[in-house]
Write a protein that holds these residues in place. Structure first.
Motif, PDB file in Angstrom:
ATOM      1  N   THR A  91      31.896  15.156  38.869  1.00 11.81           N
ATOM      2  CA  THR A  91      31.072  14.259  38.311  1.00 11.81           C
ATOM      3  C   THR A  91      31.593  13.914  36.633  1.00 11.81           C
ATOM      4  O   THR A  91      31.795  15.281  36.298  1.00 11.81           O
ATOM      5  N   ALA A  92      31.738  13.084  36.175  1.00 17.00           N
ATOM      6  CA  ALA A  92      31.934  12.828  34.960  1.00 17.00           C
ATOM      7  C   ALA A  92      30.497  12.796  34.275  1.00 17.00           C
ATOM      8  O   ALA A  92      29.357  12.103  34.885  1.00 17.00           O
ATOM      9  N   LYS A  93      30.215  13.642  33.060  1.00 21.86           N
ATOM     10  CA  LYS A  93      28.579  13.847  32.716  1.00 21.86           C
ATOM     11  C   LYS A  93      28.503  13.776  31.126  1.00 21.86           C
ATOM     12  O   LYS A  93      29.344  15.040  30.699  1.00 21.86           O
ATOM     13  N   LYS A  94      28.337  13.245  30.571  1.00 30.23           N
ATOM     14  CA  LYS A  94      28.133  13.651  29.309  1.00 30.23           C
ATOM     15  C   LYS A  94      26.697  15.144  29.254  1.00 30.23           C
ATOM     16  O   LYS A  94      26.025  15.086  29.938  1.00 30.23           O
ATOM     17  N   GLU A 100      31.331  14.412  27.293  1.00 27.66           N
ATOM     18  CA  GLU A 100      32.249  13.829  27.858  1.00 27.66           C
ATOM     19  C   GLU A 100      32.545  15.341  28.626  1.00 27.66           C
ATOM     20  O   GLU A 100      33.389  16.796  28.390  1.00 27.66           O
ATOM     21  N   THR A 101      32.275  15.742  29.714  1.00 26.98           N
ATOM     22  CA  THR A 101      32.687  16.852  31.003  1.00 26.98           C
ATOM     23  C   THR A 101      32.770  16.346  32.288  1.00 26.98           C
ATOM     24  O   THR A 101      32.394  15.494  32.568  1.00 26.98           O
ATOM     25  N   VAL A 102      33.703  17.225  33.062  1.00 25.60           N
ATOM     26  CA  VAL A 102      33.477  16.802  34.539  1.00 25.60           C
ATOM     27  C   VAL A 102      33.297  18.160  35.209  1.00 25.60           C
ATOM     28  O   VAL A 102      33.374  19.433  35.067  1.00 25.60           O
ATOM     29  N   GLN A 103      32.115  17.451  36.327  1.00 17.95           N
ATOM     30  CA  GLN A 103      31.172  18.849  35.885  1.00 17.95           C
ATOM     31  C   GLN A 103      31.075  19.189  38.091  1.00 17.95           C
ATOM     32  O   GLN A 103      31.679  17.877  39.353  1.00 17.95           O
ATOM     33  N   ASN A 104      31.370  19.988  38.983  1.00 17.20           N
ATOM     34  CA  ASN A 104      31.367  19.961  40.451  1.00 17.20           C
ATOM     35  C   ASN A 104      29.688  20.286  40.806  1.00 17.20           C
ATOM     36  O   ASN A 104      28.670  19.656  40.236  1.00 17.20           O
ATOM     37  N   GLN A 105      29.611  20.366  41.870  1.00 17.84           N
ATOM     38  CA  GLN A 105      28.790  19.631  43.231  1.00 17.84           C
ATOM     39  C   GLN A 105      27.563  20.261  42.385  1.00 17.84           C
ATOM     40  O   GLN A 105      26.675  20.035  43.037  1.00 17.84           O
ATOM     41  N   GLU A 106      27.254  21.724  41.975  1.00 13.14           N
ATOM     42  CA  GLU A 106      26.798  22.414  41.516  1.00 13.14           C
ATOM     43  C   GLU A 106      26.366  21.805  40.216  1.00 13.14           C
ATOM     44  O   GLU A 106      25.128  22.647  39.300  1.00 13.14           O
TER      45      GLU A 106
END
Length: 239
Positions: A91-94, A100-106
């Motif tokens: 998931t792309a999330k600021k 901007e970062t990319v994060q996993n399901q947790e």
């Protein structure tokens, strides 16, 4: 005419050192607000050198877990991973201060490693102690992570030494960092000058660049045995 000279290097250096560049919400052990002194990875007294290997992987843009004629037999030996071991979402999330970062399901931030390779094909060079500190984002064969704000064409996989499939973004292998204790933290940024928060496009996020730091030690049960053999408890990690 007198020429005005503007010195900017000191200002840039000072900006990178500002407390505001610490990860949002990080509070050390106090449970309070951000604490710049506790930012990033701390030196480990029982640090040991790792000797990472290299394994070639998939082509850019390969479908995660997809089987190819050439690698079909090798993939059949890949271990089946449990639900809590695999990365099911990208998931792309600021986040504050980093962007901007990319994060996993947790909600944990993902990183890329400068000692890996993306061209001509993906190569992971993080093994042994390195992968204990920087767990690879892996997936079972035939599975595809749920994507939000991340281009599916940029997502692929690279096969690791043990046959597991590690997710890649723009052909860069993806990792989490055990030094991040809470979702949204990015204490792995600029560790050893080789680890960086990855953007949804697979690039390094250099919005906030703290001074280089050392990686945390591997989990205690592994680190104790390794440090006994190392002979130098003050040596730095090579990752």
């Amino acid at each position: 005419m007198k020429r005005k000279v503007i010195v900017v290097s000191a200002a840039i250096a000072a900006a990178f050192a500002l407390p505001g560049c610490a990860p949002t919400g990080y509070s050390g052990d106090s449970g309070g607000g951000s604490d710049a002194a506790d930012y990033g990875a701390q030196p480990a007294a029982n640090a040991v050198d790792a000797t990472p290997g290299a394994t070639p992987g998939a082509t850019p843009g390969a479908t995660p877990g997809a089987e190819t004629d050439e690698g079909a037999e090798a993939d059949s030996d890949a271990p089946e991973l449990s639900d809590d071991e695999v990365t099911t979402e990208l998931t792309a999330k600021k986040v504050a201060r980093m962007g901007e970062t990319v994060q996993n399901q947790e909600g944990f931030v993902l990183y890329r490693f400068d000692k890996d390779k993306a061209k001509p094909e993906a190569v992971s060079n993080c093994y042994d102690d390195c992968e204990k500190v920087w767990p690879p984002a892996v997936i079972n064969k035939g599975e595809t992570p749920k994507l939000e704000g991340v281009d599916a064409d940029a997502v692929g996989t690279v096969e690791r030494k043990d046959g597991t499939l590690q997710l890649t973004l723009d052909n860069w292998p993806l990792y989490t960092y055990i030094g991040d204790k809470k979702p949204g933290q990015w204490k792995g940024q600029n560790v050893a000058s080789t680890w960086f928060v990855i953007t949804p496009e697979g690039k390094k996020n250099l919005t906030c660049l703290p001074a280089p730091s050392k990686a945390v030690a591997p989990p205690a049960d592994d680190a104790e045995d390794d440090s006994a053999d190392a002979g130098d408890s003050g040596s730095d990690y090579s990752y």
